[in-house]
Design an enzyme around this catalytic site. Structure first.
Site, PDB file in Angstrom:
ATOM      1  N   ASP A 148      35.488  36.881  37.878  1.00 14.59           N
ATOM      2  CA  ASP A 148      35.498  36.749  39.175  1.00 14.59           C
ATOM      3  C   ASP A 148      36.586  37.925  39.833  1.00 14.59           C
ATOM      4  O   ASP A 148      37.197  38.436  39.278  1.00 14.59           O
ATOM      5  CB  ASP A 148      35.572  35.177  39.667  1.00 14.59           C
ATOM      6  N   HIS A 482      30.102  38.032  31.212  1.00 15.95           N
ATOM      7  CA  HIS A 482      30.026  37.672  32.513  1.00 15.95           C
ATOM      8  C   HIS A 482      30.962  38.288  33.258  1.00 15.95           C
ATOM      9  O   HIS A 482      32.051  37.659  33.241  1.00 15.95           O
ATOM     10  CB  HIS A 482      30.070  35.857  32.463  1.00 15.95           C
ATOM     11  N   ASP A 528      24.753  35.680  23.956  1.00 19.26           N
ATOM     12  CA  ASP A 528      25.246  36.831  24.589  1.00 19.26           C
ATOM     13  C   ASP A 528      24.547  37.306  25.949  1.00 19.26           C
ATOM     14  O   ASP A 528      23.965  38.020  25.953  1.00 19.26           O
ATOM     15  CB  ASP A 528      25.190  38.056  23.540  1.00 19.26           C
ATOM     16  N   GLU A 537      32.062  34.605  29.423  1.00 20.49           N
ATOM     17  CA  GLU A 537      33.007  35.281  30.279  1.00 20.49           C
ATOM     18  C   GLU A 537      34.270  36.259  29.599  1.00 20.49           C
ATOM     19  O   GLU A 537      34.341  35.763  28.578  1.00 20.49           O
ATOM     20  CB  GLU A 537      33.488  34.536  31.317  1.00 20.49           C
TER      21      GLU A 537
END
Ligand code: 9MR
Ligand code: ZN
Length: 563
Positions: A148, A482, A528, A537
């Protein structure tokens, strides 16, 4: 059916080099030309509690000739390839540090440093103080925390803690330039990179010494490039967690930037700035003795890094302030009193994660020469005893599974790879303590070091998933972190050097919950897949923890004259 190896490689001089296989019987080690170089038998069957399989350990420690190899069994099954050589971890170590550059916020990533992974300057607008729409300020810079675009103080402090101690204690592992904008300025690149984060952290402190908990949008961005993310960023309320971690981190950095052999006038000035910030944070802590914890305001879904106690954060702050004061030959009593007061509550002092940072207090006090001259022997003893007891527990844990690693079935949580590497850090600290003590310590150190190696072997592919958990390293490195930039940049391969969160016995994202049957043994709970943020992540602090361990192993190899 599998032969699991460290897909990066094994240090040539290491007395043991371990793999794990799912079949018993004979194995041969072949070189790139397919010639058999070694043969041996797999060891006795082990019923492994972490992956639920019957497995057979293999040790080809006698092979010392450098080269590229693979293992093969009688049925013609082959392992992934790996190297045997000198300083085999250099590449992955440097890539894991360099990866942080790709998280830089508030600047453009240029091709000469970023290769194809360029992007324009991101998150350039002023942020707003949450709940005070009339207050905005400039807080550009720092690293995106993870997949993020948020930037959070407590994980930032832990990342800096891992990296600065890694550098401070294993300086030689940080001598190669990393091709970042500051490279060649006479300062080791790990310090250049950390400074990028520290400069941002300084902006997160208020005049009164308080530190905002985090700087994020109200909700996570879609999978878009960072410069496309135009959301308003908020500085969320001050927490004592953030202030204490900030205080510790600044006091540590003040020592490192002033004390490093590479320090010039510029670093000294920077160090004074860090020191002043640490002192302001300390004053705030003393004026606010009650915990001020953090939870997200209703409706906000960015990370909250919640915690139930700030005792360990305050302990770390007291320890670092005490070390800084001792180093500056100032009075340390105020800090020592606070340290003793918190220690007396009986908290554990062996972890290095963002929820529990108390291990850093042990690290500070046990590795600093100046503080040893002033601090009470009782405190040193308490830290030493706690670290060695935990190291013994971990070494025992390493005897209870086929991977020789210090993990129990219940330890595979969100970000389990950091549990793996943080235990490597604890064991490395224990080795240091054991070395300084007289008596029968050699076998104890060797036992700890076997486990440290097992933790890294696991991360690099010697695990039941068959993946190397570092992008770009190994025949079967995971490929779909991620990570918003990777998802949005249109480039097939992710940047190299990102550590995945790893297997999670209690998956927390929709896809993982749907795809992983209940009751799956914890080490197998991994996919994965980009969607799986609770398994796949990456974060800055999972990398930094691994960097500490690779730095340690590289330096150990040199001390023994291997390089
Ligand atoms: O690493 C964190 C994990 O231990 C927590 O269980 C999880 C849920 O609160 O949050 C993780 O941290 C994420 C953070 O909130 C936002 N940035 C990405 C982090 C890694 O997933
Ligand atoms: Zn950004």
């Amino acid at each position: 059916m599998a032969i699991m190896v460290n897909q990066v490689g094994y240090e040539a001089d290491a007395a043991s080099k371990k793999a794990v296989a799912s079949q018993p019987g004979g194995y041969v080690l072949k070189n790139a030309a397919g010639e058999a170089i070694w043969q041996g038998q797999a060891g006795d069957a082990v019923q492994d509690p972490l992956c639920g399989e019957t497995l057979y350990p293999l040790d080809f420690g006698s092979v010392q000739t450098a080269g590229k190899y693979y293992l093969e069994n009688g049925a013609g099954e082959c392992s992934d390839t790996f190297e045997i050589g000198k300083d085999v971890l250099a590449g992955v170590h440097n890539a894991m540090v360099k990866a942080l550059y790709f998280q830089r916020c508030g600047c453009a990533l240029e091709e000469k440093y970023a290769g194809p992974y360029t992007h324009a300057a991101c998150h350039m607008a002023d942020c707003q103080v949450y709940g005070e729409p009339e207050h905005s300020f400039e807080a550009r810079g720092g690293w995106h925390d993870a997949g993020d675009y948020g930037r959070y103080i407590t994980p930032a402090a832990v990342t800096i803690g891992h990296l600065l101690y890694a550098y401070w204690l294993n300086t030689m592992a940080f001598r190669e330039p990393l091709n970042i904008p500051e490279s060649g300025n006479g300062v080791p690149d790990v310090l250049n990179e950390c400074r990028y984060e520290l400069e941002w952290m300084l902006k997160m402190q208020r005049e009164d010494g308080g530190v905002y908990h985090k700087l994020t949008a109200w909700r996570h961005a879609d999978f878009i490039m960072p410069e496309e993310d135009q959301d308003l960023f908020y500085a969320y309320p001050v927490s004592s967690l953030a202030v204490a971690d900030f205080c510790a981190c600044m006091a540590l950095a003040a020592r490192v930037y002033r004390g490093s052999s590479a320090s010039g006038r510029e670093e000294k000035e920077f160090s004074l700035q860090l020191e002043a910030a640490a002192r302001r944070a300390w004053k705030w802590l003393m004026e606010h003795p009650e915990p001020l914890l953090f939870t997200n305001p209703e409706g906000s879904n960015t990370g909250d890094y919640r915690d139930t106690t700030d005792a360990d954060e305050r302990l770390w702050a007291a320890a670092e302030m005490m070390c800084l004061a001792a180093w500056l030959r100032e009075d340390t009593r105020e800090y020592e009193d606070e340290l003793r007061r918190i220690l007396d509550t009986g908290l554990e002092v062996t972890d290095f994660g963002w929820t529990d940072v108390a291990g850093f207090a042990a690290m500070a006090v046990l590795t600093d020469a100046s503080v040893k001259k002033t601090v009470g022997e009782d405190i040193l003893q308490r830290f030493r005893k706690a670290v060695l007891a935990e190291a013994d527990r971990l070494a025992e844990l390493g005897e209870q599974n086929a991977f020789g690693m210090a993990m129990g079935a219940g330890d595979f949580c969100w970000g389990s790879n950091m549990v793996v590497t943080n235990r490597g850090i604890l064991l490395a600290l224990a080795c240091r303590i054991a070395q300084a003590q007289s008596g029968e310590t050699d076998s104890r150190i060797a036992r700890y070091e076997e486990v440290i190696q097992a933790q890294i072997d696991y991360l690099l592919g010697k695990n039941i998933t068959g993946y190397s958990f570092v992008t770009g390293f190994g025949d079967h490195a995971y490929r779909h972190p991620h990570l918003r930039t990777t998802a949005a940049d249109g480039i097939d391969d992710p940047m190299a050097g990102w550590v995945a969160g790893g297997p999670n016995g209690k998956p927390g994202d929709e896809l993982a919950i749907r795809m992983i049957p209940k009751g799956t043994p914890p080490m197998k709970c991994y996919l994965d897949r980009e969607e799986c943020y609770s398994l796949n992540e990456m974060t800055i602090y999972w990398n930094s923890s691994a960097v500490f361990v690779t730095a340690y192993l590289r330096c150990r190899a040199w001390e023994e004259g291997r390089v």
